[in-house]
Design an enzyme around this catalytic site. Structure first.
Site, mmCIF file in Angstrom:
data_model
loop_
_atom_site.group_PDB
_atom_site.id
_atom_site.type_symbol
_atom_site.label_atom_id
_atom_site.label_comp_id
_atom_site.label_asym_id
_atom_site.label_seq_id
_atom_site.Cartn_x
_atom_site.Cartn_y
_atom_site.Cartn_z
ATOM 1 N N ARG A 68 0.814 -1.215 0.000
ATOM 2 C CA ARG A 68 0.000 0.000 0.000
ATOM 3 C C ARG A 68 0.852 1.272 0.000
ATOM 4 N NH1 ARG A 68 -3.803 2.335 4.544
ATOM 5 N NH2 ARG A 68 -5.308 3.502 3.285
ATOM 6 N N HIS A 72 0.358 4.503 -2.463
ATOM 7 C CA HIS A 72 0.132 5.874 -1.978
ATOM 8 C C HIS A 72 1.240 6.800 -2.440
ATOM 9 C CE1 HIS A 72 -3.195 5.575 1.234
ATOM 10 N NE2 HIS A 72 -3.338 4.598 0.379
ATOM 11 N N ASP A 73 2.463 6.285 -2.476
ATOM 12 C CA ASP A 73 3.562 7.121 -2.950
ATOM 13 C C ASP A 73 3.298 7.549 -4.396
ATOM 14 O OD1 ASP A 73 6.023 8.444 -2.836
ATOM 15 O OD2 ASP A 73 7.058 6.754 -3.775
ATOM 16 N N SER A 82 7.700 10.614 -1.579
ATOM 17 C CA SER A 82 7.110 11.680 -0.750
ATOM 18 C C SER A 82 6.279 11.114 0.405
ATOM 19 C CB SER A 82 6.261 12.633 -1.601
ATOM 20 O OG SER A 82 5.308 11.914 -2.357
ATOM 21 N N ASN A 101 -7.185 7.778 10.577
ATOM 22 C CA ASN A 101 -7.902 6.555 10.937
ATOM 23 C C ASN A 101 -7.623 5.405 9.974
ATOM 24 O OD1 ASN A 101 -9.209 7.841 13.112
ATOM 25 N ND2 ASN A 101 -10.612 8.788 11.670
ATOM 26 N N PRO A 177 -7.951 7.727 -4.199
ATOM 27 C CA PRO A 177 -9.378 7.438 -4.369
ATOM 28 C C PRO A 177 -10.046 7.129 -3.030
ATOM 29 C CG PRO A 177 -8.026 5.588 -5.122
ATOM 30 C CD PRO A 177 -7.080 6.688 -4.776
ATOM 31 N N HIS A 207 -6.158 -5.820 -2.878
ATOM 32 C CA HIS A 207 -6.983 -6.011 -1.673
ATOM 33 C C HIS A 207 -7.204 -7.493 -1.361
ATOM 34 C CE1 HIS A 207 -8.638 -1.618 -1.904
ATOM 35 N NE2 HIS A 207 -7.383 -1.675 -1.509
ATOM 36 N N SER A 263 -8.200 -15.121 5.053
ATOM 37 C CA SER A 263 -7.087 -15.334 4.111
ATOM 38 C C SER A 263 -6.409 -14.023 3.728
ATOM 39 C CB SER A 263 -7.615 -16.048 2.862
ATOM 40 O OG SER A 263 -6.707 -15.981 1.802
ATOM 41 N N ASP A 268 -3.617 -13.912 -3.785
ATOM 42 C CA ASP A 268 -4.216 -14.849 -4.740
ATOM 43 C C ASP A 268 -5.439 -14.190 -5.377
ATOM 44 O OD1 ASP A 268 -6.149 -14.851 -2.756
ATOM 45 O OD2 ASP A 268 -5.494 -16.753 -1.908
HETATM 46 C C1 HEM Z 1 -8.963 1.516 -6.358
HETATM 47 C C2 HEM Z 1 -8.957 2.394 -5.393
HETATM 48 C C3 HEM Z 1 -8.534 2.073 -3.992
HETATM 49 C C4 HEM Z 1 -9.179 2.454 -2.860
HETATM 50 C C5 HEM Z 1 -10.449 3.290 -2.791
HETATM 51 C C6 HEM Z 1 -8.455 1.919 -1.743
HETATM 52 C C7 HEM Z 1 -8.796 2.120 -0.423
HETATM 53 C C8 HEM Z 1 -8.234 1.453 0.638
HETATM 54 C C9 HEM Z 1 -8.652 1.582 2.001
HETATM 55 C C10 HEM Z 1 -9.740 2.514 2.496
HETATM 56 C C11 HEM Z 1 -7.915 0.730 2.737
HETATM 57 C C12 HEM Z 1 -8.042 0.447 4.226
HETATM 58 C C13 HEM Z 1 -7.444 1.520 5.078
HETATM 59 C C14 HEM Z 1 -7.838 1.297 6.506
HETATM 60 O O1 HEM Z 1 -8.958 1.674 6.850
HETATM 61 O O2 HEM Z 1 -7.043 0.730 7.271
HETATM 62 C C15 HEM Z 1 -7.014 0.060 1.839
HETATM 63 C C16 HEM Z 1 -6.116 -0.891 2.224
HETATM 64 C C17 HEM Z 1 -5.190 -1.433 1.373
HETATM 65 N N1 HEM Z 1 -4.973 -1.082 0.066
HETATM 66 FE FE1 HEM Z 1 -6.217 -0.006 -1.094
HETATM 67 N N2 HEM Z 1 -7.382 1.226 -2.208
HETATM 68 C C18 HEM Z 1 -7.377 1.284 -3.570
HETATM 69 C C19 HEM Z 1 -6.415 0.751 -4.405
HETATM 70 C C20 HEM Z 1 -5.299 0.097 -3.970
HETATM 71 C C21 HEM Z 1 -4.155 -0.225 -4.806
HETATM 72 C C22 HEM Z 1 -4.012 0.159 -6.269
HETATM 73 C C23 HEM Z 1 -3.285 -0.902 -4.014
HETATM 74 C C24 HEM Z 1 -1.924 -1.444 -4.367
HETATM 75 C C25 HEM Z 1 -1.518 -1.718 -5.570
HETATM 76 C C26 HEM Z 1 -3.889 -1.017 -2.705
HETATM 77 C C27 HEM Z 1 -3.352 -1.708 -1.653
HETATM 78 C C28 HEM Z 1 -3.934 -1.815 -0.405
HETATM 79 C C29 HEM Z 1 -3.487 -2.740 0.619
HETATM 80 C C30 HEM Z 1 -2.410 -3.784 0.460
HETATM 81 C C31 HEM Z 1 -4.267 -2.485 1.750
HETATM 82 C C32 HEM Z 1 -4.162 -3.170 3.111
HETATM 83 C C33 HEM Z 1 -3.237 -2.362 3.978
HETATM 84 C C34 HEM Z 1 -3.036 -2.938 5.370
HETATM 85 O O3 HEM Z 1 -3.402 -4.075 5.655
HETATM 86 O O4 HEM Z 1 -2.456 -2.199 6.190
HETATM 87 N N3 HEM Z 1 -5.086 -0.386 -2.708
HETATM 88 N N4 HEM Z 1 -7.215 0.521 0.568
HETATM 89 C C1 LIG Z 2 -10.410 9.099 13.750
HETATM 90 O O1 LIG Z 2 -9.232 9.311 14.485
HETATM 91 C C2 LIG Z 2 -9.319 10.310 15.453
HETATM 92 C C3 LIG Z 2 -7.947 10.449 16.082
HETATM 93 O O2 LIG Z 2 -6.971 10.505 15.132
HETATM 94 C C4 LIG Z 2 -10.409 9.949 16.461
HETATM 95 O O3 LIG Z 2 -10.536 10.996 17.402
HETATM 96 C C5 LIG Z 2 -11.729 9.720 15.742
HETATM 97 O O4 LIG Z 2 -12.705 9.257 16.643
HETATM 98 C C6 LIG Z 2 -11.581 8.711 14.647
HETATM 99 N N1 LIG Z 2 -12.812 8.617 13.890
HETATM 100 C C7 LIG Z 2 -13.368 7.468 13.565
HETATM 101 C C8 LIG Z 2 -14.632 7.558 12.772
HETATM 102 O O5 LIG Z 2 -12.876 6.400 13.874
#
Ligand code: HEM
Ligand SMILES: *[C@@H]1O[C@H](CO)[C@@H](O)[C@H](O)[C@H]1NC(C)=O
Ligand SMILES: *[C@@H]1O[C@H](CO)[C@@H](O)[C@H](O)[C@H]1NC(C)=O
Ligand SMILES: *[C@@H]1O[C@H](CO)[C@@H](O)[C@H](O)[C@H]1NC(C)=O
Ligand SMILES: *[C@@H]1O[C@H](CO)[C@@H](O)[C@H](O)[C@H]1NC(C)=O
Length: 341
Positions: A68, A72-73, A82, A101, A177, A207, A263, A268
């Protein structure tokens, strides 16, 4: 003007248009090359791999955050490291401070790889390249290739951005996104980086590994349109119940769930099987079914071999790794990945 000259002019301007539009985000691959460090730091890639392997052997959940980080980079200011910069008093909140969060993780692995590389060949390997190599190694290990071979070759030669993280958090929010996005917004977001629908559908397969905080999808369970309703694209039976149990209406902001139930450390095609059966975790995952081309890719990946998916993922990862790269005099090799030199 003679007709032949006119034709020539038209042909030339058509070439110019193609070159220009290709140059906006995905640079033509000749800026980077596989084995860029072969002369200058012969062991660069194995030093990175050994570092990832060390952390992977202690905790297999390390792979997802590392993948991830590279995403993001690349989506904010291009793949220029960055995302690794710390906030400074002058710059204000950095990219890594955006959306607290949904925090990014795995920085310690990048720092450890950088420290090992600075011992091996000081000032040679960029942090942006380390992110790309680490992501590849993490995915390969999550796919079961722990001691090699890797799933793809990473073109290298990126430089690190010198622009300290001015407005980094704001840029991150503007460029990344949203997990609540519909297909049109996702497509546009990727197109702005020079990536197409195929890249979107294939890279979403990332994902297959990792976890998410409740905040990234809870609205789908309880209040999707603000009328106390659930997201109609979510399987309302077993999966919604499972998610509601994990994330009750007043969820704890630290709670996480697995992207793929049971999983989440294995790379996969399971992600596509889930999306095809309305059990994608995010609205953005499920939104792939809103488009004919993307839905066809989801269906194909749900039933193809792992190897076939890996090949396609490799192609799109290399394309993502080309977004906005800095070369020549545009950047530097950071000594410490968390700050500009
Ligand atoms: C298509 C649009 C995408 C959206 C809207 C999106 C959004 C998100 C969100 C919201 C999370 C969870 C963050 C959290 O709440 O902890 C996440 C996790 C993750 N994303 Fe995406 N993502 C996208 C595309 C990608 C791409 C292109 C990659 C890599 C090539 C990626 C790799 C990951 C990985 C590996 C995680 C898990 C991270 C962890 O376990 O700490 N995502 N993503
Ligand atoms: C998001 O994180 C902040 C602290 O960084 C916390 O105060 C807040 O309750 C969190 N919001 C949600 C929806 O989890
Ligand atoms: C290792 O990677 C190759 C592709 O380079 C792949 O064909 C093979 O199945 C992988 N091995 C495992 C155990 O997944
Ligand atoms: C649902 O969303 C609406 C609009 O954002 C908000 O006014 C309402 O308070 C929310 N309801 C709950 C139970 O959170
Ligand atoms: C960057 O921030 C992290 C977390 O706050 C800290 O541990 C690290 O020492 C900082 N690095 C630099 C170079 O300031």
């Amino acid at each position: 003007m003679q007709q032949r000259q006119l034709m020539k002019l038209l042909a030339l301007s058509a070439v110019a248009v193609v070159v220009l539009s290709a140059g906006t985000a995905v640079s033509t691959c000749d800026k980077l090359k596989v084995g860029h460090y072969r002369q200058s730091c012969r062991n660069a890639e194995s030093v990175v791999r050994d570092t990832v392997k060390y952390y992977f052997s202690r905790d297999q959940t390390v792979t997802a955050p590392l993948l991830r980080l590279h995403f993001h980079d690349c989506f904010v200011r291009g793949c220029d490291g960055s995302v690794l910069l710390n906030a400074t008093a002058a710059s204000g909140p950095a990219e890594k401070d955006a959306m607290p969060n949904q925090s990014l993780d795995g920085f310690y692995v990048i720092d450890a790889a950088k420290a090992a590389l600075e011992k091996e060949c000081p000032g040679v390997v960029s942090c942006a390249d380390i992110l790309a190599l680490v992501a590849r190694d993490a995915v390969s290990m999550a796919a079961g290739n722990i001691s090699g071979p890797s799933l793809w070759q990473v073109p290298t030669g990126r430089l690190d951005g010198r622009v300290s993280s001015a407005a980094g958090a704001r840029e991150a929010v503007a460029n990344l996104p949203s997990s609540f996005a519909d297909f049109a917004a996702l497509k546009l977001n990727f197109a702005k980086k020079g990536l197409n629908v195929k890249d979107l559908a294939i890279l979403s397969g990332a994902h297959a590994i990792g976890n998410s905080h409740c905040v990234s999808f809870a609205k789908r369970l309880y209040n999707f349109t603000g009328k106390g309703d659930a997201d109609p694209t979510l399987d309302v039976h077993g999966y919604a119940a499972l998610l509601r149990a994990a994330c009750p209406p007043q969820f704890d902001s630290a709670t996480t769930v697995e992207m793929v139930p049971g999983s989440s450390t294995t790379f996969d095609t399971d992600y596509y099987k889930l999306v095809a059966s309305h059990r994608g975790l995010f609205h953005s995952d499920q939104a792939l079914l809103q488009d004919g081309e993307a839905a066809a890719i989801v269906a194909a990946m749900a039933s193809t071999t792992k190897q076939d998916f890996f090949r396609r993922f490799a192609v799109s990862m290399v394309r993502m790794g080309n977004v906005g790269v800095l070369t020549g005099t545009a950047g530097e090799i950071r000594k410490n990945c968390a700050m500009v030199n």
